[in-house]
Design an enzyme around this catalytic site. Structure first.
Site, PDB file in Angstrom:
ATOM      1  N   LYS A  53       3.845   3.134  -7.231  1.00 30.42           N
ATOM      2  CA  LYS A  53       3.175   2.780  -8.482  1.00 30.42           C
ATOM      3  C   LYS A  53       3.419   1.321  -8.877  1.00 30.42           C
ATOM      4  O   LYS A  53       2.651   0.736  -9.632  1.00 30.42           O
ATOM      5  CB  LYS A  53       3.643   3.699  -9.619  1.00 30.42           C
ATOM      6  N   SER A 305       5.283   8.834  -0.855  1.00 27.04           N
ATOM      7  CA  SER A 305       4.930   8.025  -2.023  1.00 27.04           C
ATOM      8  C   SER A 305       6.072   7.700  -2.985  1.00 27.04           C
ATOM      9  O   SER A 305       5.947   6.766  -3.774  1.00 27.04           O
ATOM     10  CB  SER A 305       3.794   8.724  -2.785  1.00 27.04           C
TER      11      SER A 305
HETATM   12  C1  LIG Z   1       1.517   8.935  -9.120  1.00 28.71           C
HETATM   13  C2  LIG Z   1       2.063   9.508  -7.863  1.00 28.71           C
HETATM   14  C3  LIG Z   1       1.226  10.115  -6.889  1.00 28.71           C
HETATM   15  C4  LIG Z   1      -0.254  10.318  -7.093  1.00 28.71           C
HETATM   16  O1  LIG Z   1      -0.964   9.138  -7.336  1.00 28.71           O
HETATM   17  P1  LIG Z   1      -2.413   9.164  -8.024  1.00 28.71           P
HETATM   18  O2  LIG Z   1      -2.878   7.776  -7.993  1.00 28.71           O
HETATM   19  O3  LIG Z   1      -2.244   9.704  -9.417  1.00 28.71           O
HETATM   20  O4  LIG Z   1      -3.258  10.108  -7.199  1.00 28.71           O
HETATM   21  C5  LIG Z   1       1.821  10.547  -5.719  1.00 28.71           C
HETATM   22  N1  LIG Z   1       3.148  10.438  -5.508  1.00 28.71           N
HETATM   23  C6  LIG Z   1       3.977   9.871  -6.401  1.00 28.71           C
HETATM   24  C7  LIG Z   1       5.418   9.771  -6.097  1.00 28.71           C
HETATM   25  C8  LIG Z   1       3.461   9.378  -7.619  1.00 28.71           C
HETATM   26  O5  LIG Z   1       4.291   8.823  -8.516  1.00 28.71           O
END
Ligand SMILES: *Cc1c(COP(=O)(O)O)cnc(C)c1O
Length: 320
Positions: A53, A305
């Site tokens: 993010k 992510s």
């Molecule tokens: C926000 C987030 C997502 C999903 O992202 P989007 O853009 O809302 O689809 C996936 N994994 C993590 C760790 C996140 O913080």
């Protein structure tokens, strides 16, 4: 017509350079054996705030700063709130993060420690959102949404550039999917550079707002349910302007996982890959373990992510 072009993604990369990590792409022998093709993990877990993010937030804030904005606000309690706070500090902007009084103290403290003003308002996420919009109206803050914003999407899209530069023969990219900012950005960049790349979105079966919206043909509300993939919770916004259309345009497969499968991904990451990951970040590995991905024709990349999992929860799941 798209809200932005590949040039915006390259501009995002120049803006975030030096403030955001260019993350490692590492092969997983264990997952490669299962999938029958090389599987690589894109490790957004190593970003300073523990999730990708930071890319979108940093690009959005840099763009706002160029326009003369000095104060930014959001209502996110999770990874976006942390990212906004960190990006604001690195760019010298004032940041406020609105939260309800029900948000756990550790999350409040994490944002405050990054130098943001924490504004406690009401008893729900909606109340926090109302307070954020008041700061916009009355105190001159700019609101920075967590996913449905062209600069946020362009920031997340820099992951797509990095993947195809490191591994030009990538055949498929597997992306955790919630509001779709990550998916939209990576898919946009990847398919413009390598149109044959297959894009898979993975999310939890419990409260999958994008899945329900794609099925309905328009953004719809879903009940938010507790899940191990807490960063994938929440709606896509009934007034969604970008990520719904972009996800619909680019998605080749959408996978829904139950909670046991998400837990298997977290445990696999720890035991086999030596990685601490949060539920939202484990879903791509879970999909390989469950053998639910369409037959890959070449190297697969899984976006891991983030790592912001409650460490006691992690201990209970992984037994360490
Ligand atoms: C926000 C987030 C997502 C999903 O992202 P989007 O853009 O809302 O689809 C996936 N994994 C993590 C760790 C996140 O913080």
């Amino acid at each position: 017509m798209s809200a932005f072009s590949l040039a915006d993604v390259y501009r995002a990369r120049r803006r975030i350079e030096g403030r955001v990590c260019r993350t490692p792409l590492v092969e997983s022998p264990a997952l490669s054996r299962i999938a029958g093709v090389p599987v690589h993990l894109k490790l957004e877990t190593v970003q300073p705030t523990g999730s990708f993010k930071l890319r979108g937030a940093t690009n959005a804030l840099a763009g706002l700063a160029e326009e003369g904005v000095t104060r930014v606000v959001t209502a996110s309690t999770g990874n976006h709130g942390r990212a906004l706070a960190h990006a604001a500090r690195s760019l010298g902007l004032e940041a406020a993060v609105c939260m309800s009084s029900l948000v756990p103290k550790n999350k409040v403290d994490a944002v405050a420690a990054l130098g943001a003003r924490v504004v406690i308002a009401g008893r729900s996420q909606d109340d926090a959102q109302v307070e954020a919009l008041r700061l916009v109206r009355e105190e001159g803050f700019a609101f920075v949404p967590p996913f449905d914003d062209p600069r946020v999407i362009a920031g997340q899209a820099t992951i797509g550039l990095e993947i195809l530069e490191a591994l030009p023969d990538t055949a498929g990219i597997v992306v955790p999917l919630s509001g779709g900012g990550l998916f939209s950005g990576v898919a946009f960049a990847a398919k413009r550079i390598a149109p044959a790349v297959k894009m898979t979105g993975v999310t939890m079966a419990r409260g999958a707002a994008m899945h329900a919206s794609l099925a309905a043909g328009k953004p719809v509300l879903v009940d938010e349910l507790e899940t191990l993939a807490d960063s994938l919770g929440g709606g896509i916004g009934l007034d969604n302007r970008h990520t719904f259309a972009m996800t619909r345009e680019h998605i080749d497969q959408l996978v829904l996982l139950d909670e046991a499968s998400i837990a298997r991904g977290i445990v696999h990451a720890y035991r086999e890959e030596r990685l601490v990951v949060e539920g939202a970040a484990a879903v791509g590995m879970s999909a390989v373990l469950d053998r639910v991905l369409d037959e890959p024709r070449g190297p697969l990349v899984i976006i891991v992510s983030g790592c912001n999992i409650d460490i006691e929860l992690h201990r209970r799941l992984a037994g360490a």
